[in-house]
Design an enzyme around this catalytic site. Structure first.
Site, PDB file in Angstrom:
ATOM      1  N   LYS A  29       0.863  -1.185   0.000  1.00 54.31           N
ATOM      2  CA  LYS A  29       0.000   0.000   0.000  1.00 54.31           C
ATOM      3  C   LYS A  29       0.894   1.226   0.000  1.00 54.31           C
ATOM      4  O   LYS A  29       1.698   1.435   0.899  1.00 54.31           O
ATOM      5  CB  LYS A  29      -0.929  -0.009   1.209  1.00 54.31           C
ATOM      6  CG  LYS A  29      -1.981   1.115   1.151  1.00 54.31           C
ATOM      7  CD  LYS A  29      -1.441   2.393   1.750  1.00 54.31           C
ATOM      8  CE  LYS A  29      -2.466   3.525   1.640  1.00 54.31           C
ATOM      9  NZ  LYS A  29      -2.277   4.553   2.670  1.00 54.31           N
ATOM     10  N   GLY A  32       0.953   8.504   1.644  1.00 55.92           N
ATOM     11  CA  GLY A  32       1.642   9.407   2.550  1.00 55.92           C
ATOM     12  C   GLY A  32       2.790  10.152   1.905  1.00 55.92           C
ATOM     13  O   GLY A  32       2.794  10.437   0.699  1.00 55.92           O
ATOM     14  N   GLY A  65      -5.231  10.990  -1.221  1.00 55.06           N
ATOM     15  CA  GLY A  65      -6.069  11.967  -0.528  1.00 55.06           C
ATOM     16  C   GLY A  65      -5.701  13.417  -0.766  1.00 55.06           C
ATOM     17  O   GLY A  65      -6.576  14.241  -1.082  1.00 55.06           O
ATOM     18  N   ASP A 194      -5.909   1.105   2.505  1.00 53.82           N
ATOM     19  CA  ASP A 194      -5.344   0.070   3.382  1.00 53.82           C
ATOM     20  C   ASP A 194      -6.212  -1.180   3.335  1.00 53.82           C
ATOM     21  O   ASP A 194      -5.719  -2.305   3.202  1.00 53.82           O
ATOM     22  CB  ASP A 194      -5.250   0.562   4.830  1.00 53.82           C
ATOM     23  CG  ASP A 194      -4.215   1.651   5.023  1.00 53.82           C
ATOM     24  OD1 ASP A 194      -3.164   1.596   4.365  1.00 53.82           O
ATOM     25  OD2 ASP A 194      -4.457   2.571   5.822  1.00 53.82           O
ATOM     26  N   LYS A 249      -5.452   0.187  10.305  1.00 57.79           N
ATOM     27  CA  LYS A 249      -4.269  -0.404   9.669  1.00 57.79           C
ATOM     28  C   LYS A 249      -3.947  -1.769  10.279  1.00 57.79           C
ATOM     29  O   LYS A 249      -3.704  -2.739   9.554  1.00 57.79           O
ATOM     30  CB  LYS A 249      -3.065   0.528   9.793  1.00 57.79           C
ATOM     31  CG  LYS A 249      -3.184   1.798   8.958  1.00 57.79           C
ATOM     32  CD  LYS A 249      -1.943   2.655   9.059  1.00 57.79           C
ATOM     33  CE  LYS A 249      -2.136   4.004   8.387  1.00 57.79           C
ATOM     34  NZ  LYS A 249      -2.464   3.904   6.945  1.00 57.79           N
TER      35      LYS A 249
END
Length: 290
Positions: A29, A32, A65, A194, A249
Site C-alpha cells: 500500500k 503518505g 487523498g 489500506d 491499519k
C-alpha cells in the site's frame, strides 16, 4: 577497499531473502509522504523495479487523498470526514475517481516505467477485480450507544477476483491499482486503500502485505514495537495503546493474516528504500504483525 567489502556484505545479506521470496507476491500500500516527495517517489519506483528483477511479484495499491483535496478545493466542493472516512456524494465520487484512477494511478505507472519497470494501471473495476457494497461508519457518541453514520459512496469489499492480477503477473507486468470499486448494481464506490490492499493480499495469498505510513510503525509509550500477533494487537487496542488511524491499519493486517497472508508490515515510507530495508535485511524496519 573497506567500502567495497561493506557493499559485498550488504549484497550477501540480501541473498537468502532473494532466494526465499523469489516467485512470491508482495502487496504494497503506497501513500503518505512517499507519494509526495520527489526523492521518496524515485526511491519507491527503484525499489519496485528491483523487486521485479529479482523475481518477486510486487502489487501496488495506492491512495491519493491530498490530490483529491486539492481538486475539490479548486472546484469549491466542501470536504467532510467522519472518523477518517471521506463523506462521498456523487459529485465528490466523480472527483475521487478522476484523481485516483485518471491521474495519480498513471503518474505512478509512468514513474515505475521510467526506472525500467513494466507497470500497468487499473482500478478495482477492471476485470471485475473488486465488487463492493456501501458501508456505514460506526462512531461512539458520548453517553450513548455507538451509532452507524452514512458517509455516502464509501464501500467495503465483498469479493475480490484476482484473475486480472494473476494474468498481468504471468506476463511480467507490475499491477498498480486505485482503490475504486463497483457495487453489484454498477455504483462507483470509494474504498479505503489500506483495506483494499489487505483484502487483495488475502485473495492473492500474498507472502507479505506492506503498508507504507508516515510513522516509524506501531509506537507503544513512544517506542517502536514489532513481532506482534493477534492477541498482542487486540490487547494494545483494548488498553488504548493503539488508537486513531492506526487501528484500521492493524485490523487490515489481521484480516489479511486470517486469509492466508504470511506476514504483514507497517513501515515508515519517509525512509528512502524502506521497502528494500524491510524485505532484504536482517534488521528490517517498522512493525511486523504475523
Amino acid at each position: 577497499m573497506e567500502h567495497s567489502f561493506e557493499r559485498v556484505n550488504n549484497i550477501l545479506e540480501a541473498l537468502p531473502y532473494i532466494t526465499k521470496y523469489s516467485g512470491k507476491t508482495v502487496v504494497i500500500k503506497y501513500g503518505g509522504a512517499a507519494m509526495a516527495k520527489a526523492d521518496l517517489k524515485e526511491s519507491f519506483a527503484k525499489d519496485i523495479v528491483l523487486l521485479k528483477y529479482v523475481g518477486i511479484h510486487p502489487v501496488i495499491v495506492h491512495g491519493g487523498g491530498p490530490e483529491i483535496n486539492r481538486l475539490l478545493d479548486s472546484l469549491n466542493i466542501p470536504t467532510e470526514f467522519v472518523h477518517g472516512h471521506r463523506v462521498t456524494n456523487e459529485e465528490t465520487m466523480d472527483v475521487v475517481e478522476m484523481v485516483l484512477t485518471g491521474k495519480v494511478n498513471k503518474q505512478i505507472v509512468s514513474m515505475i516505467n521510467k526506472e525500467g519497470g513494466n507497470a500497468v494501471g487499473l482500478s478495482g473495476k477492471d476485470g471485475n477485480l473488486a465488487v463492493a457494497s456501501k458501508t456505514k461508519i460506526e462512531i461512539d457518541v458520548e453517553g450513548k450507544k455507538s451509532e452507524l453514520v452514512d458517509v455516502g459512496l464509501v464501500g467495503k469489499i465483498d469479493k475480490i477476483d484476482p484473475t486480472v492480477i494473476l494474468s498481468l503477473q504471468e506476463k511480467g507486468f507490475i499491477p498498480v491499482i486505485s482503490p475504486v470499486a463497483e457495487s453489484a448494481s454498477g455504483e462507483s464506490l470509494n474504498i479505503n486503500a489500506d483495506t483494499f490492499a489487505g483484502e487483495l493480499a488475502g485473495a492473492l495469498k500474498a507472502e507479505k502485505l506492506i503498508l507504507l505510513t508516515d510513522t516509524s510503525g506501531i509506537l507503544i509509550d513512544g517506542k517502536l514495537v514489532t513481532g506482534l500477533n493477534r492477541a498482542l494487537v487486540k490487547d494494545y487496542i483494548r488498553k488504548g495503546d493503539i488508537t486513531g488511524g492506526m487501528i484500521p491499519k492493524v485490523e487490515c493486517c489481521l484480516s489479511a493474516i486470517d486469509q492466508g497472508v504470511r506476514r504483514t508490515h507497517i513501515i515508515d515510507g519517509r525512509v528512502p528504500h524502506s521497502i528494500l530495508i524491510e524485505i532484504f535485511t536482517d534488521q528490517g524496519i517498522g512493525s511486523l504483525i504475523e
